[in-house]
Design a protein around this motif. Structure first.
Motif, PDB file in Angstrom:
ATOM      1  N   LEU A 120       5.963  23.994  24.858  1.00  0.00           N
ATOM      2  CA  LEU A 120       5.941  22.329  25.344  1.00  0.00           C
ATOM      3  C   LEU A 120       5.052  21.447  24.731  1.00  0.00           C
ATOM      4  O   LEU A 120       3.756  21.538  24.674  1.00  0.00           O
ATOM      5  CB  LEU A 120       5.546  22.295  26.897  1.00  0.00           C
ATOM      6  N   ASP A 121       5.914  20.618  23.707  1.00  0.00           N
ATOM      7  CA  ASP A 121       4.938  19.726  22.978  1.00  0.00           C
ATOM      8  C   ASP A 121       5.910  18.651  22.649  1.00  0.00           C
ATOM      9  O   ASP A 121       7.090  18.633  23.029  1.00  0.00           O
ATOM     10  CB  ASP A 121       4.160  20.205  21.912  1.00  0.00           C
ATOM     11  N   ALA A 122       5.308  17.650  21.656  1.00  0.00           N
ATOM     12  CA  ALA A 122       6.428  16.533  21.377  1.00  0.00           C
ATOM     13  C   ALA A 122       7.519  17.055  20.342  1.00  0.00           C
ATOM     14  O   ALA A 122       8.490  16.199  20.518  1.00  0.00           O
ATOM     15  CB  ALA A 122       5.391  15.568  20.424  1.00  0.00           C
ATOM     16  N   GLN A 123       7.527  18.243  20.070  1.00  0.00           N
ATOM     17  CA  GLN A 123       8.618  18.664  19.129  1.00  0.00           C
ATOM     18  C   GLN A 123       9.727  19.482  19.886  1.00  0.00           C
ATOM     19  O   GLN A 123      10.642  19.948  19.529  1.00  0.00           O
ATOM     20  CB  GLN A 123       7.941  19.336  18.207  1.00  0.00           C
ATOM     21  N   THR A 124       9.418  19.641  21.213  1.00  0.00           N
ATOM     22  CA  THR A 124      10.366  20.607  22.032  1.00  0.00           C
ATOM     23  C   THR A 124      11.686  20.213  22.360  1.00  0.00           C
ATOM     24  O   THR A 124      11.737  18.553  22.311  1.00  0.00           O
ATOM     25  CB  THR A 124       9.562  20.908  23.152  1.00  0.00           C
ATOM     26  N   ASP A 125      12.767  20.566  22.011  1.00  0.00           N
ATOM     27  CA  ASP A 125      14.118  20.156  22.294  1.00  0.00           C
ATOM     28  C   ASP A 125      14.581  20.550  23.634  1.00  0.00           C
ATOM     29  O   ASP A 125      15.208  21.454  23.738  1.00  0.00           O
ATOM     30  CB  ASP A 125      15.010  20.421  21.270  1.00  0.00           C
ATOM     31  N   LEU A 156       4.485  13.876  27.147  1.00  0.00           N
ATOM     32  CA  LEU A 156       4.752  14.616  25.864  1.00  0.00           C
ATOM     33  C   LEU A 156       6.021  14.193  25.101  1.00  0.00           C
ATOM     34  O   LEU A 156       6.535  14.660  24.082  1.00  0.00           O
ATOM     35  CB  LEU A 156       5.413  15.974  26.396  1.00  0.00           C
ATOM     36  N   GLY A 157       6.620  12.809  25.597  1.00  0.00           N
ATOM     37  CA  GLY A 157       7.573  12.331  24.958  1.00  0.00           C
ATOM     38  C   GLY A 157       8.831  12.960  25.425  1.00  0.00           C
ATOM     39  O   GLY A 157       9.869  12.778  24.377  1.00  0.00           O
ATOM     40  N   LEU A 158       8.974  13.633  26.024  1.00  0.00           N
ATOM     41  CA  LEU A 158      10.355  14.510  26.461  1.00  0.00           C
ATOM     42  C   LEU A 158      11.004  13.711  27.642  1.00  0.00           C
ATOM     43  O   LEU A 158      12.339  14.435  27.691  1.00  0.00           O
ATOM     44  CB  LEU A 158      10.106  15.883  26.849  1.00  0.00           C
ATOM     45  N   TRP A 159      10.692  12.995  28.122  1.00  0.00           N
ATOM     46  CA  TRP A 159      11.312  12.389  29.556  1.00  0.00           C
ATOM     47  C   TRP A 159      12.915  11.709  29.181  1.00  0.00           C
ATOM     48  O   TRP A 159      13.637  11.736  29.817  1.00  0.00           O
ATOM     49  CB  TRP A 159      10.616  11.381  30.109  1.00  0.00           C
ATOM     50  N   GLY A 160      12.641  10.895  28.075  1.00  0.00           N
ATOM     51  CA  GLY A 160      13.774  10.388  27.602  1.00  0.00           C
ATOM     52  C   GLY A 160      14.943  11.213  27.407  1.00  0.00           C
ATOM     53  O   GLY A 160      16.171  11.022  27.270  1.00  0.00           O
ATOM     54  N   PRO A 207       0.052  21.257  29.858  1.00  0.00           N
ATOM     55  CA  PRO A 207      -1.515  21.122  29.887  1.00  0.00           C
ATOM     56  C   PRO A 207      -1.937  20.111  30.662  1.00  0.00           C
ATOM     57  O   PRO A 207      -1.157  19.138  31.172  1.00  0.00           O
ATOM     58  CB  PRO A 207      -1.430  20.240  28.320  1.00  0.00           C
ATOM     59  N   ALA A 208      -2.982  20.307  31.117  1.00  0.00           N
ATOM     60  CA  ALA A 208      -3.608  19.483  32.251  1.00  0.00           C
ATOM     61  C   ALA A 208      -3.772  18.228  31.866  1.00  0.00           C
ATOM     62  O   ALA A 208      -3.593  17.300  32.731  1.00  0.00           O
ATOM     63  CB  ALA A 208      -5.129  19.920  32.777  1.00  0.00           C
ATOM     64  N   GLU A 209      -4.137  17.912  30.583  1.00  0.00           N
ATOM     65  CA  GLU A 209      -4.180  16.647  30.253  1.00  0.00           C
ATOM     66  C   GLU A 209      -2.857  15.542  30.451  1.00  0.00           C
ATOM     67  O   GLU A 209      -3.087  14.421  29.953  1.00  0.00           O
ATOM     68  CB  GLU A 209      -4.931  16.406  28.942  1.00  0.00           C
ATOM     69  N   THR A 210      -1.764  16.225  30.735  1.00  0.00           N
ATOM     70  CA  THR A 210      -0.706  15.723  30.644  1.00  0.00           C
ATOM     71  C   THR A 210      -0.027  14.856  31.924  1.00  0.00           C
ATOM     72  O   THR A 210       0.679  14.070  32.063  1.00  0.00           O
ATOM     73  CB  THR A 210       0.860  16.429  30.146  1.00  0.00           C
ATOM     74  N   HIS A 211      -0.834  15.200  32.963  1.00  0.00           N
ATOM     75  CA  HIS A 211      -0.675  14.625  34.164  1.00  0.00           C
ATOM     76  C   HIS A 211      -2.212  14.499  35.058  1.00  0.00           C
ATOM     77  O   HIS A 211      -3.114  15.094  34.626  1.00  0.00           O
ATOM     78  CB  HIS A 211       0.076  15.408  35.079  1.00  0.00           C
ATOM     79  N   PRO A 212      -1.933  13.454  35.902  1.00  0.00           N
ATOM     80  CA  PRO A 212      -3.237  13.400  36.794  1.00  0.00           C
ATOM     81  C   PRO A 212      -3.457  14.902  37.355  1.00  0.00           C
ATOM     82  O   PRO A 212      -2.798  15.801  37.737  1.00  0.00           O
ATOM     83  CB  PRO A 212      -2.866  12.548  37.883  1.00  0.00           C
ATOM     84  N   PRO A 213      -5.055  14.894  37.700  1.00  0.00           N
ATOM     85  CA  PRO A 213      -5.272  16.133  38.613  1.00  0.00           C
ATOM     86  C   PRO A 213      -4.456  16.486  39.662  1.00  0.00           C
ATOM     87  O   PRO A 213      -4.126  15.522  40.480  1.00  0.00           O
ATOM     88  CB  PRO A 213      -6.714  16.156  38.808  1.00  0.00           C
ATOM     89  N   ILE A 214      -3.972  17.679  39.963  1.00  0.00           N
ATOM     90  CA  ILE A 214      -3.099  18.120  41.135  1.00  0.00           C
ATOM     91  C   ILE A 214      -4.275  18.646  42.257  1.00  0.00           C
ATOM     92  O   ILE A 214      -4.736  19.527  42.203  1.00  0.00           O
ATOM     93  CB  ILE A 214      -2.198  19.225  40.696  1.00  0.00           C
ATOM     94  N   LEU A 215      -4.285  17.702  43.223  1.00  0.00           N
ATOM     95  CA  LEU A 215      -5.310  17.884  44.232  1.00  0.00           C
ATOM     96  C   LEU A 215      -4.645  17.834  45.552  1.00  0.00           C
ATOM     97  O   LEU A 215      -3.571  17.188  45.784  1.00  0.00           O
ATOM     98  CB  LEU A 215      -6.483  16.745  44.234  1.00  0.00           C
TER      99      LEU A 215
END
Length: 255
Positions: A120-125, A156-160, A207-215
């Motif tokens: 899972l990164d910006a290059q993932t198809d 990550l630029g994958l939503w689109g 990665p944890a930094e891709t979303h708000p903390p899950i609390l």
């Protein structure tokens, strides 16, 4: 004579009353992702204390709206601070009772027990991984798991790539069920959900930094205050509950 009659009547009424005038069970509204862990914990608590606990699981958004509408819940455990904020701002939380109980991770799952890992990164198809299938997610604008998932995919630029292939469900356990049944090849759920379902594999962790903390904030609701509900709140932070939560993939935040 009249005073004696009144005294006898008072004694009869007192004797006939139950030991607890409010003897209904402790009712807990909890995020659907807590289903497996909280069911086990409540069963242990009931066995040890004799106090009945009723659990109601759904998406945090649906539960919060039910509480606002007057549903007779005693305790609310949300998978998102925002929905707890809304309940607290409405004056429906017992002051000082709110605290963050748990944390979690967000994962990408696939159908089957031995699915190949995905990077899972910006290059993932991700669209290619889905093919003609759907990406199962909880409601992306209302349910916490869906909100976190959309935020992570956007970061990550994958939503689109996949927005048009998302199958949205009322809660995260429903998204898990779609993947487990093979109705969707991939899904976004919590790590704890994936552990509870042997028919899926975790193929990536966001990665944890891709979303708000899950609390998971917990609060005692302000509609009533009993020793029984206080006992269950305390039990949820104790060693027996901690062991169950951790075995189910949660991190316990309160000592």
């Amino acid at each position: 004579m009249r005073n004696n009659v009144l005294a006898i009547l008072a004694l009869i009424v007192t004797t006939a009353m139950p030991a607890h005038a409010d003897d209904r069970p402790v009712t807990v509204f909890a995020a659907a992702s807590l289903t497996t862990a909280l069911t086990e914990i409540a069963e242990r608590f009931e066995s040890e204390t004799g106090i009945d606990v009723v659990l109601s699981f759904a998406g945090s958004s649906a539960l919060a709206r039910q509480i606002e509408a007057g549903a007779p819940a005693d305790i609310f455990i949300s998978a998102n601070p925002g929905w707890m904020d809304r309940i607290e701002q409405a004056g429906l939380v017992e002051p000082g009772s709110r605290h963050d109980l748990l944390g979690n991770e967000l994962v990408l799952i696939a159908h089957g027990g031995n699915a190949a890992p995905v990077t899972l990164d910006a290059q993932t198809d991700l669209a290619a991984e889905l093919g003609q299938g759907r990406l199962a997610m909880a409601l992306v604008d209302a349910v916490p798991a869906g909100i976190y998932g959309k935020a992570a995919l956007e970061r990550l630029g994958l939503w689109g790539q996949v927005a048009g292939q998302v199958a949205q469900t009322d809660n995260v356990r429903a998204a898990l069920a779609l993947v487990a049944a093979g109705a969707a090849p991939l899904g976004v759920v919590y790590a704890s959900d994936a552990l509870a379902e042997p028919r899926v594999s975790v193929v990536a962790r966001f990665p944890a930094e891709t979303h708000p903390p899950i609390l998971y904030p917990l609060a005692d609701l302000a509609n009533r205050d009993t020793a029984e509900e206080s006992a269950f709140v305390d039990y949820l932070s104790g060693p027996d509950a901690r062991a169950v939560f951790e075995a189910q993939g949660f991190s316990v935040l309160r000592p």
